[in-house]
Design a protein around this motif. Structure first.
Motif, short mmCIF file in Angstrom:
data_model
loop_
_atom_site.label_atom_id
_atom_site.label_comp_id
_atom_site.label_asym_id
_atom_site.label_seq_id
_atom_site.Cartn_x
_atom_site.Cartn_y
_atom_site.Cartn_z
N ASN A 416 5.93 46.20 28.57
CA ASN A 416 6.59 46.55 29.83
C ASN A 416 7.03 45.32 30.63
N LEU A 417 6.67 44.14 30.14
CA LEU A 417 7.00 42.91 30.85
C LEU A 417 7.96 42.02 30.08
N LEU A 418 7.94 42.10 28.74
CA LEU A 418 8.81 41.27 27.91
C LEU A 418 10.06 42.04 27.48
N PRO A 419 11.14 41.32 27.14
CA PRO A 419 12.28 42.01 26.54
C PRO A 419 11.91 42.47 25.13
N LYS A 420 12.80 43.18 24.47
CA LYS A 420 12.53 43.65 23.11
C LYS A 420 12.20 42.47 22.20
N LYS A 421 11.37 42.75 21.21
CA LYS A 421 10.89 41.70 20.31
C LYS A 421 12.06 40.95 19.66
N GLU A 422 13.13 41.65 19.31
CA GLU A 422 14.27 41.01 18.65
C GLU A 422 14.95 40.01 19.58
N ILE A 423 15.01 40.33 20.86
CA ILE A 423 15.59 39.41 21.85
C ILE A 423 14.73 38.17 21.96
N LEU A 424 13.42 38.36 22.06
CA LEU A 424 12.50 37.23 22.16
C LEU A 424 12.63 36.32 20.93
N GLU A 425 12.73 36.92 19.76
CA GLU A 425 12.83 36.14 18.53
C GLU A 425 14.11 35.30 18.51
N LYS A 426 15.20 35.85 19.00
CA LYS A 426 16.46 35.11 19.02
C LYS A 426 16.42 33.96 20.03
N LEU A 427 15.79 34.20 21.18
CA LEU A 427 15.61 33.12 22.16
C LEU A 427 14.75 32.01 21.58
N CYS A 428 13.73 32.40 20.83
CA CYS A 428 12.85 31.42 20.17
C CYS A 428 13.63 30.57 19.17
N ASN A 429 14.55 31.19 18.44
CA ASN A 429 15.38 30.46 17.47
C ASN A 429 16.25 29.42 18.15
N ILE A 430 16.88 29.80 19.25
CA ILE A 430 17.73 28.86 19.99
C ILE A 430 16.90 27.70 20.50
N PHE A 431 15.73 28.01 21.04
CA PHE A 431 14.80 27.00 21.54
C PHE A 431 14.42 26.04 20.41
N LEU A 432 14.07 26.58 19.25
CA LEU A 432 13.61 25.77 18.12
C LEU A 432 14.68 24.78 17.68
N VAL A 433 15.91 25.22 17.56
CA VAL A 433 16.98 24.33 17.12
C VAL A 433 17.18 23.19 18.11
N ALA A 434 17.12 23.49 19.39
CA ALA A 434 17.27 22.44 20.41
C ALA A 434 16.17 21.39 20.28
N LYS A 435 14.97 21.82 19.96
CA LYS A 435 13.85 20.88 19.79
C LYS A 435 14.04 20.05 18.50
N ILE A 436 14.50 20.71 17.44
CA ILE A 436 14.68 20.01 16.16
C ILE A 436 15.76 18.93 16.25
N VAL A 437 16.82 19.21 16.97
CA VAL A 437 17.91 18.22 17.12
C VAL A 437 17.37 16.90 17.66
N ASN A 438 16.40 16.98 18.55
CA ASN A 438 15.81 15.77 19.13
C ASN A 438 14.49 15.42 18.44
N GLN A 439 14.43 15.67 17.14
CA GLN A 439 13.21 15.45 16.36
C GLN A 439 12.70 14.02 16.46
N ASN A 440 13.61 13.06 16.49
CA ASN A 440 13.18 11.65 16.54
C ASN A 440 13.07 11.10 17.97
N LEU A 441 13.28 11.98 18.95
CA LEU A 441 13.13 11.64 20.38
C LEU A 441 14.10 10.58 20.89
#
Length: 484
Positions: A416-441
């Motif tokens: 009742n507090l989070l969006p649908k699981k599929e939405i959360l998973e897609k947001l997580c994917n976008i987040f992950l790629v942004a972190k990976i791009v800066n893998q070497n800092l």
């Protein structure tokens, strides 16, 4: 302003001290809070409002020990205020003289000022910009009308839990109490109407806890807990319950003698204001006093788009702001490219922004489990300016960003507090790629584009990123091209 400031508030029911530590110009956190149930108003309303000797003695004992705590914490400034019971007392000068002897300059504030401080607190530290704050104390009830995070009007009414207890409830006269409450409410300016009520003080918090328990609410967080006016009927029925029944629903033993007048007042005020939702506030007069000092040269408002909790986490966990800014640009760029394919609402930009900015907080505790620690830190430390839904989504993006699939049982209780699981998973994917791009800092210069359904990222020093991305299963196709 002093780095560590203590605020003491002597109400009719309790004396409290909150100690705040600044982390930067506007960043701060609560270092310590202490409470003593001194009941300074006990016996006063049946004795012409005069403070009784035994109550004065209790208050002085508590204040002396508050000073010991302040000294131990190296407090540099103490701001002390007293409210309803003291201001109404004919013998308040005697009490103030005794307080000065122990080293505290206690300022008695009128009801309008008390309402103002409560209003300043919720205007700056809750997630809604408009509403009416309602603070039911032991001797009075303070209200402030808030528009666009500014206090527009204030009011004070002679409606307090201890006052009503001694005048009506001790005499089993609930009907008389209700009539008296309504006679006070009609004194309010007609503009005191809003869909949202901010519930300040012990009564509001106690009732929120009861509703959370009844509804098996999944978060143990009071500040920002929101419920609808449909709960008023349930609350009103509690007035007629015996002590044992009240304990079972979650009322604490020390509040039993004043909770019934508190409930009646709270319910009648909400009905009068025609509010549809109640937002529970964990802040009040003490935070308002502190913020009025902190923001005295800034029109009593934080700068636009500034959040004190976010800044404090950045300060305390030593997060590199340049790195955070770089990764934020990437995550927002990716979001814009993918939002239509993923059917993502624009509002999720905010959640991704805060998640990426604060994602490294947990590394200070344990690098290998940083995502779990950051999840906990953000859920519990994004205290000010966020709804529970916001806090939960921001923290869970970080918690689950390394996965393509999230197990249903891990988010079921938050459905009742989070969006649908599929939405959360897609947001997580976008987040992950942004972190990976800066893998070497190194914050490499990159170009991001979308060709058909594929995301292409190219630039120098992307070898680690291109290697890492190949091990991930994502909802979208991506190619990271390293140009040396």
């Amino acid at each position: 302003m002093a780095k560590i400031t203590a605020v003491i508030d002597i109400g009719s029911n309790s004396a409290r001290m909150a100690v705040f530590k600044k982390t930067s110009r506007f960043g701060f956190y609560l270092l310590r809070e202490e409470k003593s149930r001194v009941r300074i108003s006990e016996g006063a309303y049946e004795n012409g409002g005069n403070l009784q000797d035994f109550a004065i003695k209790r208050a002085l004992y508590a204040l002396k020990e508050f000073l010991l705590i302040a000294k131990s914490l190296k407090v540099r400034k103490i701001l002390a205020v007293a409210t309803s019971a003291v201001r109404d007392a004919p013998n308040k000068a005697e009490f103030l003289k005794e307080v000065r002897k122990i080293g505290i300059n206690l300022k008695v504030i009128d009801g309008e000022k008390e309402a103002f401080f409560g209003g300043v607190a919720v205007a700056n530290l809750l997630y809604k910009e408009n509403g009416v704050s309602v603070d039911i104390g032991g001797g009075s009830c303070e209200l402030s009308l808030i528009r666009n995070r500014k206090v527009e009007k204030t009011a004070t009414l002679q409606l307090g839990t201890v006052r009503l207890k001694e005048l009506f409830f001790d005499k089993k006269n609930i009907a008389g109490a209700k009539k008296y409450i309504k006679s006070e409410l009609i004194k309010l300016d007609k503009n005191f109407k809003d869909n949202t009520v901010f519930g300040i003080g012990g009564t509001a918090r106690a009732l929120a806890q009861v509703i959370m328990k009844k509804n098996e609410y999944p978060l143990d967080i009071l500040h920002g807990f929101t419920y609808s006016n449909k709960e008023l009927e349930f609350l009103e029925n509690l007035i007629y319950k015996n002590d044992e029944e009240l304990l079972k629903v979650g009322i604490k033993p020390e509040r039993l003698d004043v909770i019934r007048p508190g409930i009646l007042t709270f319910v009648e005020v909400i009905k009068y204001l025609k509010a549809k939702e109640i937002v529970t506030s964990g802040v009040g007069v003490r935070e308002g006093v502190f913020l009025s000092d902190l923001l005295r040269n800034d029109n009593l408002m934080f700068p636009k788009n500034f959040n004190p909790s976010v800044r404090t986490i950045i300060d305390v966990y030593n997060i590199n702001r340049k790195t955070a800014s770089y990764e934020t640009k990437i995550v927002l760029n990716l979001f814009d490219l993918l939002k239509n394919d993923f059917k993502l609402d624009e509002k999720y930009k905010k959640h991704l922004t805060y998640a990426i900015k604060l994602s490294r907080a947990g590394e200070l505790i344990d690098f290998y489990e940083a995502h779990k620690h950051t999840d906990y830190i953000l859920l519990n430390a994004l205290h000010y300016g966020f709804s529970h839904k916001d806090r939960l989504l921001i923290s869970k993006i970080i918690r689950f960003h390394k996965r393509k699939k999230i197990k249903k049982r891990e988010v079921e209780k938050f459905k009742n507090l989070l969006p649908k699981k599929e939405i959360l998973e897609k947001l997580c994917n976008i987040f992950l790629v942004a972190k990976i791009v800066n893998q070497n800092l190194s914050m490499p210069e990159i170009k991001i584009k979308k060709e058909g359904k594929k995301i292409i990222i190219e630039g120098k020093n992307l070898y680690l990123a291109s290697e890492k991305i190949k091990t991930k299963k994502l909802f979208f196709e991506i190619n990271i091209i390293n140009k040396g």
